[in-house]
Scaffold this motif. Structure first.
Motif, PDB file in Angstrom:
ATOM      1  N   ILE A  20       0.859  -1.181   0.000  1.00 50.14           N
ATOM      2  CA  ILE A  20       0.000   0.000   0.000  1.00 50.14           C
ATOM      3  C   ILE A  20       0.890   1.223   0.000  1.00 50.14           C
ATOM      4  CG2 ILE A  20      -1.764   1.276   1.269  1.00 50.14           C
ATOM      5  CD1 ILE A  20      -2.612  -1.460   2.453  1.00 50.14           C
ATOM      6  N   ASP A  21       0.605   2.171  -0.883  1.00 49.66           N
ATOM      7  CA  ASP A  21       1.481   3.314  -1.082  1.00 49.66           C
ATOM      8  C   ASP A  21       0.678   4.607  -1.085  1.00 49.66           C
ATOM      9  OD1 ASP A  21       3.986   4.363  -1.459  1.00 49.66           O
ATOM     10  OD2 ASP A  21       4.306   3.462  -3.415  1.00 49.66           O
ATOM     11  N   LEU A  22       1.253   5.661  -0.534  1.00 47.21           N
ATOM     12  CA  LEU A  22       0.600   6.966  -0.532  1.00 47.21           C
ATOM     13  C   LEU A  22       0.455   7.484  -1.967  1.00 47.21           C
ATOM     14  CD1 LEU A  22      -0.513   9.208   1.282  1.00 47.21           C
ATOM     15  CD2 LEU A  22       1.761  10.217   1.296  1.00 47.21           C
ATOM     16  N   VAL A  23       1.517   7.352  -2.741  1.00 49.69           N
ATOM     17  CA  VAL A  23       1.501   7.746  -4.151  1.00 49.69           C
ATOM     18  C   VAL A  23       1.802   6.482  -4.970  1.00 49.69           C
ATOM     19  CG1 VAL A  23       2.492   9.253  -5.896  1.00 49.69           C
ATOM     20  CG2 VAL A  23       2.378  10.030  -3.525  1.00 49.69           C
ATOM     21  N   PRO A  24       0.790   5.856  -5.557  1.00 51.46           N
ATOM     22  CA  PRO A  24       1.004   4.594  -6.276  1.00 51.46           C
ATOM     23  C   PRO A  24       1.875   4.763  -7.530  1.00 51.46           C
ATOM     24  CG  PRO A  24      -1.342   5.039  -5.950  1.00 51.46           C
ATOM     25  CD  PRO A  24      -0.591   6.256  -5.539  1.00 51.46           C
ATOM     26  N   GLU A  25       2.791   3.826  -7.713  1.00 46.65           N
ATOM     27  CA  GLU A  25       3.666   3.847  -8.883  1.00 46.65           C
ATOM     28  C   GLU A  25       2.897   3.621 -10.176  1.00 46.65           C
ATOM     29  OE1 GLU A  25       4.487   2.038  -6.134  1.00 46.65           O
ATOM     30  OE2 GLU A  25       6.302   3.055  -5.459  1.00 46.65           O
ATOM     31  N   LEU A  26       1.790   2.923 -10.078  1.00 47.02           N
ATOM     32  CA  LEU A  26       0.998   2.600 -11.259  1.00 47.02           C
ATOM     33  C   LEU A  26       0.441   3.857 -11.926  1.00 47.02           C
ATOM     34  CD1 LEU A  26      -0.271   0.366 -12.996  1.00 47.02           C
ATOM     35  CD2 LEU A  26      -2.203   0.384 -11.420  1.00 47.02           C
ATOM     36  N   PHE A  27      -0.027   4.822 -11.126  1.00 50.59           N
ATOM     37  CA  PHE A  27      -0.669   6.010 -11.680  1.00 50.59           C
ATOM     38  C   PHE A  27       0.301   7.158 -11.919  1.00 50.59           C
ATOM     39  CE2 PHE A  27      -4.038   3.924  -9.112  1.00 50.59           C
ATOM     40  CZ  PHE A  27      -4.764   3.431 -10.189  1.00 50.59           C
ATOM     41  N   ILE A  28       1.232   7.340 -11.014  1.00 51.27           N
ATOM     42  CA  ILE A  28       2.202   8.444 -11.131  1.00 51.27           C
ATOM     43  C   ILE A  28       3.599   7.853 -10.897  1.00 51.27           C
ATOM     44  CG2 ILE A  28       2.795  10.764 -10.344  1.00 51.27           C
ATOM     45  CD1 ILE A  28       0.000  10.876  -9.046  1.00 51.27           C
ATOM     46  N   PRO A  29       4.202   7.276 -11.924  1.00 48.22           N
ATOM     47  CA  PRO A  29       5.440   6.512 -11.734  1.00 48.22           C
ATOM     48  C   PRO A  29       6.585   7.285 -11.065  1.00 48.22           C
ATOM     49  CG  PRO A  29       4.587   6.223 -13.956  1.00 48.22           C
ATOM     50  CD  PRO A  29       3.754   7.268 -13.306  1.00 48.22           C
ATOM     51  N   ILE A  30       6.862   8.485 -11.487  1.00 42.51           N
ATOM     52  CA  ILE A  30       8.014   9.215 -10.948  1.00 42.51           C
ATOM     53  C   ILE A  30       7.801   9.544  -9.476  1.00 42.51           C
ATOM     54  CG2 ILE A  30       9.329  11.359 -11.093  1.00 42.51           C
ATOM     55  CD1 ILE A  30       8.863  11.259 -14.121  1.00 42.51           C
ATOM     56  N   PHE A  31       6.635  10.096  -9.136  1.00 40.47           N
ATOM     57  CA  PHE A  31       6.368  10.463  -7.749  1.00 40.47           C
ATOM     58  C   PHE A  31       6.138   9.233  -6.877  1.00 40.47           C
ATOM     59  CE2 PHE A  31       4.941  14.373  -9.994  1.00 40.47           C
ATOM     60  CZ  PHE A  31       5.942  15.191  -9.518  1.00 40.47           C
ATOM     61  N   GLY A  32       5.621   8.175  -7.465  1.00 36.85           N
ATOM     62  CA  GLY A  32       5.397   6.938  -6.719  1.00 36.85           C
ATOM     63  C   GLY A  32       6.683   6.329  -6.217  1.00 36.85           C
ATOM     64  N   VAL A  33       7.721   6.399  -7.013  1.00 33.94           N
ATOM     65  CA  VAL A  33       9.028   5.888  -6.605  1.00 33.94           C
ATOM     66  C   VAL A  33       9.733   6.907  -5.715  1.00 33.94           C
ATOM     67  CG1 VAL A  33      11.296   5.187  -7.452  1.00 33.94           C
ATOM     68  CG2 VAL A  33       9.252   4.414  -8.626  1.00 33.94           C
ATOM     69  N   ALA A  34       9.531   8.188  -5.986  1.00 36.40           N
ATOM     70  CA  ALA A  34      10.226   9.243  -5.241  1.00 36.40           C
ATOM     71  C   ALA A  34       9.871   9.230  -3.756  1.00 36.40           C
ATOM     72  CB  ALA A  34       9.918  10.610  -5.846  1.00 36.40           C
ATOM     73  N   ASP A  35       8.610   8.974  -3.423  1.00 35.59           N
ATOM     74  CA  ASP A  35       8.261   8.957  -1.996  1.00 35.59           C
ATOM     75  C   ASP A  35       8.926   7.790  -1.282  1.00 35.59           C
ATOM     76  OD1 ASP A  35       6.537   7.035  -3.133  1.00 35.59           O
ATOM     77  OD2 ASP A  35       5.042   7.340  -1.570  1.00 35.59           O
ATOM     78  N   ASP A  36       9.005   6.631  -1.952  1.00 38.22           N
ATOM     79  CA  ASP A  36       9.699   5.483  -1.359  1.00 38.22           C
ATOM     80  C   ASP A  36      11.187   5.770  -1.183  1.00 38.22           C
ATOM     81  OD1 ASP A  36       7.371   4.029  -1.217  1.00 38.22           O
ATOM     82  OD2 ASP A  36       7.704   2.985  -3.110  1.00 38.22           O
ATOM     83  N   VAL A  37      11.795   6.365  -2.195  1.00 39.61           N
ATOM     84  CA  VAL A  37      13.217   6.700  -2.118  1.00 39.61           C
ATOM     85  C   VAL A  37      13.469   7.705  -0.987  1.00 39.61           C
ATOM     86  CG1 VAL A  37      15.127   7.834  -3.340  1.00 39.61           C
ATOM     87  CG2 VAL A  37      13.725   6.134  -4.513  1.00 39.61           C
ATOM     88  N   GLY A  38      12.592   8.684  -0.868  1.00 39.99           N
ATOM     89  CA  GLY A  38      12.742   9.669   0.204  1.00 39.99           C
ATOM     90  C   GLY A  38      12.687   9.027   1.585  1.00 39.99           C
ATOM     91  N   ILE A  39      11.764   8.099   1.768  1.00 34.91           N
ATOM     92  CA  ILE A  39      11.639   7.402   3.049  1.00 34.91           C
ATOM     93  C   ILE A  39      12.883   6.545   3.308  1.00 34.91           C
ATOM     94  CG2 ILE A  39      10.326   5.657   4.327  1.00 34.91           C
ATOM     95  CD1 ILE A  39       8.812   8.250   4.140  1.00 34.91           C
ATOM     96  N   VAL A  40      13.369   5.850   2.288  1.00 34.87           N
ATOM     97  CA  VAL A  40      14.565   5.015   2.454  1.00 34.87           C
ATOM     98  C   VAL A  40      15.780   5.872   2.800  1.00 34.87           C
ATOM     99  CG1 VAL A  40      16.190   3.524   1.214  1.00 34.87           C
ATOM    100  CG2 VAL A  40      13.750   3.109   1.035  1.00 34.87           C
TER     101      VAL A  40
END
Length: 120
Positions: free
Chosen positions: A69-89
């Motif tokens: 479960i993701d705040l910004v899903p990669e499926l709909f907004i690929p760049i921002f979907g990955v960016a939030d995960d990277v920021g958390i990591v």
């Protein structure tokens, strides 16, 4: 990420790890090995510098990264979907590296006090 960018990022990370050991700071490997000791000392009540709220934040961040479960899903907004995960990591990694460095310092001071040495 381009291959040249990955190589540059890898070189920068290696330089940071290598320079830290040259400056007397603990290596990344030493910090990773200290993580279970730090948590154990905290659970036993010996190491009070790590607050319960920080532990909860670390666990929430880890659960967020691992969770499907993701705040910004990669499926709909690929760049921002990955960016939030990277920021958390990045935040989690930096916070854990800082906490383990403080813990290693605490261990070193504690060992010096046990041996009767005065730490300045």
């Amino acid at each position: 990420m381009r291959k040249s960018n990955r190589a540059a990022a890898g070189a920068a990370a290696w330089k940071m790890v290598y320079d830290n050991t040259q400056q007397g700071k603990p290596s990344v490997a030493a910090r990773v090995k200290a993580l279970p000791r730090m948590l154990g000392a905290r659970m036993r009540g010996q190491y009070q510098e790590l607050s319960t709220s920080k532990i909860v934040l670390f666990l929430v961040a880890l659960a967020y990264v691992v969770s499907p479960i993701d705040l910004v899903p990669e499926l709909f907004i690929p760049i921002f979907g990955v960016a939030d995960d990277v920021g958390i990591v990045v935040w989690l990694t930096a916070a854990l590296l800082g906490e383990t460095e403080r813990f290693l310092h605490w261990e070193r001071i504690g060992a010096d006090h046990i041996e009767g040495e005065v730490v300045s």
